[in-house]
Motif scaffolding. Structure first.
Motif, PDB file in Angstrom:
ATOM      1  N   UNK A  26      22.273  55.459  46.849  1.00  0.00           N
ATOM      2  CA  UNK A  26      23.317  56.185  46.201  1.00  0.00           C
ATOM      3  C   UNK A  26      24.483  56.046  46.845  1.00  0.00           C
ATOM      4  N   UNK A  27      24.586  55.286  47.746  1.00  0.00           N
ATOM      5  CA  UNK A  27      26.035  55.137  48.616  1.00  0.00           C
ATOM      6  C   UNK A  27      26.937  54.347  47.753  1.00  0.00           C
ATOM      7  N   UNK A  28      28.311  54.946  47.958  1.00  0.00           N
ATOM      8  CA  UNK A  28      29.332  54.363  47.249  1.00  0.00           C
ATOM      9  C   UNK A  28      29.676  53.285  47.954  1.00  0.00           C
ATOM     10  N   UNK A  29      30.108  52.042  47.521  1.00  0.00           N
ATOM     11  CA  UNK A  29      30.257  50.827  48.710  1.00  0.00           C
ATOM     12  C   UNK A  29      31.671  50.052  48.175  1.00  0.00           C
ATOM     13  N   UNK A  30      31.916  49.155  49.042  1.00  0.00           N
ATOM     14  CA  UNK A  30      33.017  48.315  49.032  1.00  0.00           C
ATOM     15  C   UNK A  30      33.052  47.034  49.753  1.00  0.00           C
ATOM     16  N   UNK A  31      33.961  46.440  50.199  1.00  0.00           N
ATOM     17  CA  UNK A  31      33.709  45.148  51.109  1.00  0.00           C
ATOM     18  C   UNK A  31      34.340  45.826  52.485  1.00  0.00           C
ATOM     19  N   UNK A  32      33.602  45.882  53.492  1.00  0.00           N
ATOM     20  CA  UNK A  32      34.017  46.323  54.724  1.00  0.00           C
ATOM     21  C   UNK A  32      34.884  45.635  55.302  1.00  0.00           C
ATOM     22  N   UNK A  33      34.932  44.130  55.114  1.00  0.00           N
ATOM     23  CA  UNK A  33      35.930  43.209  55.592  1.00  0.00           C
ATOM     24  C   UNK A  33      37.343  43.496  55.357  1.00  0.00           C
ATOM     25  N   UNK A  34      37.520  43.934  53.996  1.00  0.00           N
ATOM     26  CA  UNK A  34      38.648  44.436  53.271  1.00  0.00           C
ATOM     27  C   UNK A  34      38.756  45.738  53.942  1.00  0.00           C
ATOM     28  N   UNK A  35      38.050  46.542  54.422  1.00  0.00           N
ATOM     29  CA  UNK A  35      38.227  47.798  54.918  1.00  0.00           C
ATOM     30  C   UNK A  35      38.158  49.006  53.751  1.00  0.00           C
ATOM     31  N   UNK A  36      37.598  48.507  52.649  1.00  0.00           N
ATOM     32  CA  UNK A  36      37.472  49.490  51.809  1.00  0.00           C
ATOM     33  C   UNK A  36      36.091  49.911  51.441  1.00  0.00           C
ATOM     34  N   UNK A  37      34.902  49.860  52.105  1.00  0.00           N
ATOM     35  CA  UNK A  37      33.741  50.491  51.749  1.00  0.00           C
ATOM     36  C   UNK A  37      33.913  51.797  52.258  1.00  0.00           C
ATOM     37  N   UNK A  38      33.650  52.733  51.318  1.00  0.00           N
ATOM     38  CA  UNK A  38      34.111  54.259  52.053  1.00  0.00           C
ATOM     39  C   UNK A  38      32.984  54.703  52.633  1.00  0.00           C
ATOM     40  N   UNK A  39      31.761  54.362  52.518  1.00  0.00           N
ATOM     41  CA  UNK A  39      30.676  54.773  53.325  1.00  0.00           C
ATOM     42  C   UNK A  39      30.646  54.178  54.831  1.00  0.00           C
ATOM     43  N   UNK A  40      31.184  52.974  54.901  1.00  0.00           N
ATOM     44  CA  UNK A  40      31.307  52.549  56.460  1.00  0.00           C
ATOM     45  C   UNK A  40      32.110  53.350  57.015  1.00  0.00           C
ATOM     46  N   UNK A 235      28.329  46.935  53.682  1.00  0.00           N
ATOM     47  CA  UNK A 235      27.640  47.612  54.587  1.00  0.00           C
ATOM     48  C   UNK A 235      27.633  49.191  54.520  1.00  0.00           C
ATOM     49  N   UNK A 236      28.183  49.765  53.382  1.00  0.00           N
ATOM     50  CA  UNK A 236      27.919  51.170  53.217  1.00  0.00           C
ATOM     51  C   UNK A 236      26.516  51.344  52.784  1.00  0.00           C
ATOM     52  N   UNK A 237      25.775  50.424  52.434  1.00  0.00           N
ATOM     53  CA  UNK A 237      24.186  50.972  52.046  1.00  0.00           C
ATOM     54  C   UNK A 237      23.456  51.168  53.556  1.00  0.00           C
ATOM     55  N   UNK A 238      23.819  50.382  54.441  1.00  0.00           N
ATOM     56  CA  UNK A 238      23.155  50.516  55.807  1.00  0.00           C
ATOM     57  C   UNK A 238      23.965  51.788  56.465  1.00  0.00           C
ATOM     58  N   UNK A 239      25.391  51.893  56.293  1.00  0.00           N
ATOM     59  CA  UNK A 239      25.804  53.029  56.888  1.00  0.00           C
ATOM     60  C   UNK A 239      25.641  54.266  56.477  1.00  0.00           C
ATOM     61  N   UNK A 240      25.255  54.555  55.076  1.00  0.00           N
ATOM     62  CA  UNK A 240      24.609  55.756  54.673  1.00  0.00           C
ATOM     63  C   UNK A 240      23.511  56.194  55.389  1.00  0.00           C
ATOM     64  N   UNK A 241      22.528  55.476  55.896  1.00  0.00           N
ATOM     65  CA  UNK A 241      21.309  55.773  56.642  1.00  0.00           C
ATOM     66  C   UNK A 241      21.923  56.280  58.182  1.00  0.00           C
ATOM     67  N   UNK A 242      22.998  55.356  58.884  1.00  0.00           N
ATOM     68  CA  UNK A 242      23.514  55.478  60.024  1.00  0.00           C
ATOM     69  C   UNK A 242      24.359  57.099  59.951  1.00  0.00           C
ATOM     70  N   UNK A 243      24.859  57.501  58.833  1.00  0.00           N
ATOM     71  CA  UNK A 243      25.626  58.745  58.979  1.00  0.00           C
ATOM     72  C   UNK A 243      24.358  59.884  59.177  1.00  0.00           C
TER      73      UNK A 243
END
Length: 337
Positions: A26-40, A235-243
């Motif tokens: 369910x994680x909201x995601x973006x592009x972490x290199x652009x710094x716009x992945x909200x979950x990361x 990376x938000x898909x992985x960061x969701x578990x990390x949270x």
């Protein structure tokens, strides 16, 4: 069929919890290199808060976190002090030399328990012939299952401050160390400038580690992460578990420690094994087998138990999420027959 409760090789084998799987889906995601992945972004903010640092960076592994810490706080030709059995020395494929152009100077400690005097003794003098000491790297918890006392960490950090040296903690299992010491993790991380910690060991996330420290160091590390191919986009898909790993899983680590202690005590009572329960401080049991190790390995494999082969007769059993009390009882019976 894989059974987590029969896998004592390492806490790297942990399976993500059902809540982690749901959060990843369910994680909201973006592009972490652009710094716009909200979950990361949220993971990095929470990691900085929990670890008591200005900033944090989500990285693919503990090795990457350690190497980024070195790259971001040294220059080529510098020297880094570490323990004689340090992960960055033994298990990171010579990366400090390849990536940062630094040498690693070893300090030896009884039981690998870091102390400030041994570290200060190997700090280089200001001599044109010698490489400058640039960084001190310590670990907690240790790969031998021991925990460095908080007083040792504070003394090391104070000494390094007097010598104008930054300190990095390889904290792959720093939440285990905090649990064993009965201290908040921030008490340990306050004894260093930077810290790396694994989300994918006892905290059960499927992938990832955190590097935390001063904003300027983490900014450099972010650029070096991109250089190393660590700009992994959504990376938000992985960061969701990390949270969930950071916020929920540390509280259950004492269960792993208690099961490891129980196993150590059972083995210590058997004439087949030589171990020291007092040295089982986290989720690792080291024990010397006095019998036929090859026969034991065959018996374990036949029953579906996963255990790493011994090193010089010494087995390592690691408890983790997925191993229950009944698993300890069943393995103990097999080991002491």
């Amino acid at each position: 069929m894989y059974t987590p409760g029969k896998d004592f090789r390492s806490d790297t084998v942990t399976q993500p919890t059902p809540a982690m799987r749901a959060a990843m889906a369910a994680a909201p995601i973006g592009d972490d290199v652009y710094r716009d992945d909200p979950t990361t972004n949220r993971l990095e903010e929470r990691a900085a808060e929990i670890l008591g640092k200005e900033a944090a960076l989500f990285v693919s592994s503990g090795t990457m976190g350690n190497q980024l810490a070195i790259m971001s706080q040294t220059r080529r030709g510098d020297e880094v002090i570490c323990g004689q059995n340090a992960h960055i020395l033994i298990h990171e494929v010579g990366a400090a030399a390849v990536l940062s152009g630094v040498t690693l100077r070893q300090a030896a400690f009884p039981d690998d328990l870091f102390r400030w005097r041994e570290i200060e003794e190997v700090i280089r003098p200001r001599d044109i012939h010698e490489p400058p000491t640039a960084l001190v790297c310590i670990e907690n918890a240790l790969s031998n299952g021991r925990v460095v006392p908080l007083v040792n960490m504070r003394e090391i950090y104070a000494m390094a401050g007097r010598r104008h040296l930054p300190v990095h903690i390889d904290g792959a299992r720093i939440f285990n160390a905090a649990a064993a010491l009965g201290k908040p993790v921030r008490a340990l991380t306050a004894c260093a400038d930077t810290v790396s910690c694994c989300l994918s060991k006892g905290l059960c996330a499927p992938v990832g580690s955190i590097l935390a420290g001063p904003e300027e160091v983490i900014a450099r590390a972010r650029k070096y992460r991109k250089m190393l191919g660590g700009g992994m986009r959504q990376t938000g898909i992985l960061a969701a578990a990390g949270l969930l790993a950071l916020e929920e899983m540390p509280r259950r680590l004492p269960e792993d420690h208690a099961r490891a202690k129980e196993l150590a005590e059972i083995l210590a009572a058997s004439p087949l094994w030589d171990t020291a329960p007092a040295k089982t401080e986290i989720n690792m049991v080291f024990a010397f087998y006095k019998g036929d190790a090859e026969a034991l390995n065959r018996r374990l494999a036949a029953e579906g138990w996963l255990v790493n082969p011994p090193e010089k007769g010494v087995y390592r059993f690691v408890t983790h999420y997925g191993i229950e009390n009944e698993d300890i009882a069943a393995l103990s019976r097999l080991l002491t027959e």
